[in-house]
Design an enzyme around this catalytic site. Structure first.
Site, PDB file in Angstrom:
ATOM      1  N   TYR A  17       0.823  -1.223   0.000  1.00 35.79           N
ATOM      2  CA  TYR A  17       0.000   0.000   0.000  1.00 35.79           C
ATOM      3  C   TYR A  17       0.849   1.262   0.000  1.00 35.79           C
ATOM      4  CZ  TYR A  17      -3.635  -3.180   1.724  1.00 35.79           C
ATOM      5  OH  TYR A  17      -4.502  -4.217   1.903  1.00 35.79           O
ATOM      6  N   TYR A 144     -14.366  -4.805   3.404  1.00 35.88           N
ATOM      7  CA  TYR A 144     -12.990  -5.188   3.101  1.00 35.88           C
ATOM      8  C   TYR A 144     -12.779  -6.632   3.551  1.00 35.88           C
ATOM      9  CZ  TYR A 144      -8.019  -5.711   2.788  1.00 35.88           C
ATOM     10  OH  TYR A 144      -6.770  -6.195   2.457  1.00 35.88           O
ATOM     11  N   ASP A 236     -16.995 -12.902   8.547  1.00 40.35           N
ATOM     12  CA  ASP A 236     -15.555 -12.615   8.480  1.00 40.35           C
ATOM     13  C   ASP A 236     -15.097 -12.018   9.818  1.00 40.35           C
ATOM     14  OD1 ASP A 236     -13.024 -11.608   8.113  1.00 40.35           O
ATOM     15  OD2 ASP A 236     -13.483 -10.521   6.265  1.00 40.35           O
ATOM     16  N   LYS A 265      -5.362 -12.783  11.485  1.00 37.57           N
ATOM     17  CA  LYS A 265      -4.869 -11.692  12.331  1.00 37.57           C
ATOM     18  C   LYS A 265      -4.508 -12.122  13.763  1.00 37.57           C
ATOM     19  CE  LYS A 265      -5.994  -7.754   9.672  1.00 37.57           C
ATOM     20  NZ  LYS A 265      -7.103  -7.518   8.772  1.00 37.57           N
TER      21      LYS A 265
HETATM   22  C1  LIG Z   1      -7.260  -7.814   7.266  1.00 36.01           C
HETATM   23  C2  LIG Z   1      -8.578  -8.393   6.893  1.00 36.01           C
HETATM   24  C3  LIG Z   1      -8.693  -9.396   5.908  1.00 36.01           C
HETATM   25  C4  LIG Z   1      -7.510  -9.876   5.107  1.00 36.01           C
HETATM   26  O1  LIG Z   1      -6.559 -10.508   5.882  1.00 36.01           O
HETATM   27  P1  LIG Z   1      -5.044 -10.624   5.358  1.00 36.01           P
HETATM   28  O2  LIG Z   1      -4.393 -11.541   6.317  1.00 36.01           O
HETATM   29  O3  LIG Z   1      -4.489  -9.230   5.405  1.00 36.01           O
HETATM   30  O4  LIG Z   1      -5.098 -11.162   3.984  1.00 36.01           O
HETATM   31  C5  LIG Z   1      -9.940  -9.940   5.685  1.00 36.01           C
HETATM   32  N1  LIG Z   1     -11.028  -9.511   6.357  1.00 36.01           N
HETATM   33  C6  LIG Z   1     -10.961  -8.555   7.288  1.00 36.01           C
HETATM   34  C7  LIG Z   1     -12.188  -8.147   8.012  1.00 36.01           C
HETATM   35  C8  LIG Z   1      -9.738  -7.945   7.580  1.00 36.01           C
HETATM   36  O5  LIG Z   1      -9.685  -6.961   8.483  1.00 36.01           O
END
Ligand SMILES: *Cc1c(COP(=O)(O)O)cnc(C)c1O
Length: 423
Positions: A17, A144, A236, A265
């Site tokens: 980025y 996202y 998610d 994460k």
């Molecule tokens: C960061 C994020 C992703 C993507 O995860 P990466 O490990 O960076 O590929 C997917 N969904 C949400 C809600 C996120 O915050």
């Protein structure tokens, strides 16, 4: 002349980025300890964004380090097709025990984006295996879900997705549900329901969009509606999982349960990359067959890497300790008090909080654009004062590792209050 790490980095590395021409050289971090990062000049920073929302218990945590180091001497990696191992079995058992009841199977991958890809492929192939061709996907505006093509496709269209737009698959975008718009959204979905494969959403908070928050009641209502229309639900929790929301999972605020969930994460406490897609037995059974063609055709070289699974096991153990749960409650309370203190400040448009996440949206001339100059001003202001805060446009947020002390939190709050007067 000996070159600094910073200079050597500029010669060889391309950062995420980042417009490499205009960006400042990357700061070389040589060491991390707890909530602190130390750069090559010896300057110390508070990692107030948990290194992109991943670090739960602080940097270089001795317990996680010890567990990984031991696992390294036992089994560092093994192919996960046709083979399994203790860390993967134990992690799946431990995680499923904490997830909503209906989650019954765990599929491993490497990161958040891949966890999303897996969930989307599971949903699409679920309907195919059942002999129907439901192909429409519903997602939230401003969503996202990651940077791979499938994950980009189900993310809101933005400056990030523009260069690839014509190659992204079509998705039906709906507003985040509220009490006011829920009936309209249901109407929109009803009109296409028979063709809809799944609905994917970030529960309660849309992180990358600027920590946009919406109500659990409205989401539960929408989830129940989708379920009645046979639309699969992909929740998610890549960002919201593992205590971020103030509860273990955002799911713990909802009265409905999803069909699939995605994690990454904080999963390993932010030490190693790992992604998980969990699903119900109904999803799993649609693939369970004597027919080879019904299997899920997805996998990665490092699927369920034993070191990453061990890190996740150690992190989960730490997360469930009463001390950590109290630390989370303490952060939630302190954020709440700070929110009250700044809510009515003339420079502040809105303060949003969910659990350990607090976001302050500033009034700015160039509001709305992630690339506005004010973002850079804010970033630099805090970096100069030894705090890593990475605003999303004009939205400044604090997302600390749970090990942060009151003293450090107060320093961040006070610095923000000073910035409100000075900037
Ligand atoms: C960061 C994020 C992703 C993507 O995860 P990466 O490990 O960076 O590929 C997917 N969904 C949400 C809600 C996120 O915050």
């Amino acid at each position: 002349m000996i070159k600094s790490l910073k200079e050597r980095d500029q010669a060889v590395n391309w950062h995420p980025y980042t417009q490499m021409k205009t960006a400042d050289a990357a700061i070389a971090i040589v060491r991390g300890e707890g909530v602190f990062l130390y750069d090559e000049t010896g300057k110390r920073y508070i990692d107030a964004v948990s290194s992109w929302w991943v670090t739960l218990h602080g940097h270089a945590h001795p317990y996680i380090a010890k567990r990984i180091a031991h696992q390294l001497t036992v089994l560092e990696q093994v192919i996960f097709a046709g083979f399994t191992h203790e860390p993967a079995v134990e992690l799946s058992e431990n995680l499923l025990a904490l997830l909503p009841d209906k989650q019954q199977k765990i599929f491993y991958s490497d990161n958040g984006s891949t966890a999303i890809e897996v969930a989307l492929k599971m949903c699409l192939q679920f309907w195919r295996n059942r002999g129907t061709s439901k192909r429409k996907i519903i997602a939230l505006k401003n969503a996202y879900h990651g940077d791979t093509f499938g994950a980009m496709s189900v993310s809101g269209r933005s400056a990030w997705t523009n260069p690839f737009e014509e190659l992204l698959f079509d998705v039906v975008f709906i507003d985040a549900p509220t009490r006011e718009n829920i009936d309209e959204i249901k109407g929109q979905i009803s009109a296409i329901a028979t063709e809809v494969c799944c609905f994917i959403y970030e529960p309660l908070v849309q992180g990358s969009a600027g920590m946009l928050m919406y109500e659990a009641d409205a989401l539960s209502d929408l989830m129940a509606f989708c379920r009645r229309q046979s639309i699969l639900l992909i929740q998610d929790e890549v960002f919201t999982g593992f205590g971020r929301s103030g509860k273990l999972f955002a799911a713990d605020y909802l009265t409905e349960q999803p069909d699939l969930m995605c994690f990454s994460k904080g999963l390993t406490g932010g030490t190693l990359p790992l992604g998980i897609t969990s699903c119900t037995s109904v999803i799993f059974e649609a693939f369970y067959s004597d027919d080879q063609h019904r299997a899920l055709f997805h996998g990665h070289s490092f699927t369920a890497n034993p070191l990453a699974c061990t890190a996740a096991l150690a992190s989960l153990e730490l997360l469930l300790l009463p001390e950590t749960q109290h630390a989370i409650e303490r952060i939630v309370q302190k954020h709440g008090t700070f929110a009250q203190a700044v809510r009515r400040h003339p420079r502040i448009k809105e303060v949003r909080q969910l659990g350990t996440i607090i976001a302050l949206e500033w009034h700015t001339e160039q509001a709305g654009s992630y690339f506005n100059a004010f973002r850079q001003t804010l970033y630099t202001y805090f970096m100069e004062r030894g705090i890593v805060l990475r605003p999303l446009g004009q939205v400044l947020y604090i997302l600390p590792p749970y090990c942060i002390a009151d003293e450090e939190l107060d320093y961040i709050y006070n610095t923000i209050q000073t910035a409100l007067e000075e900037l």
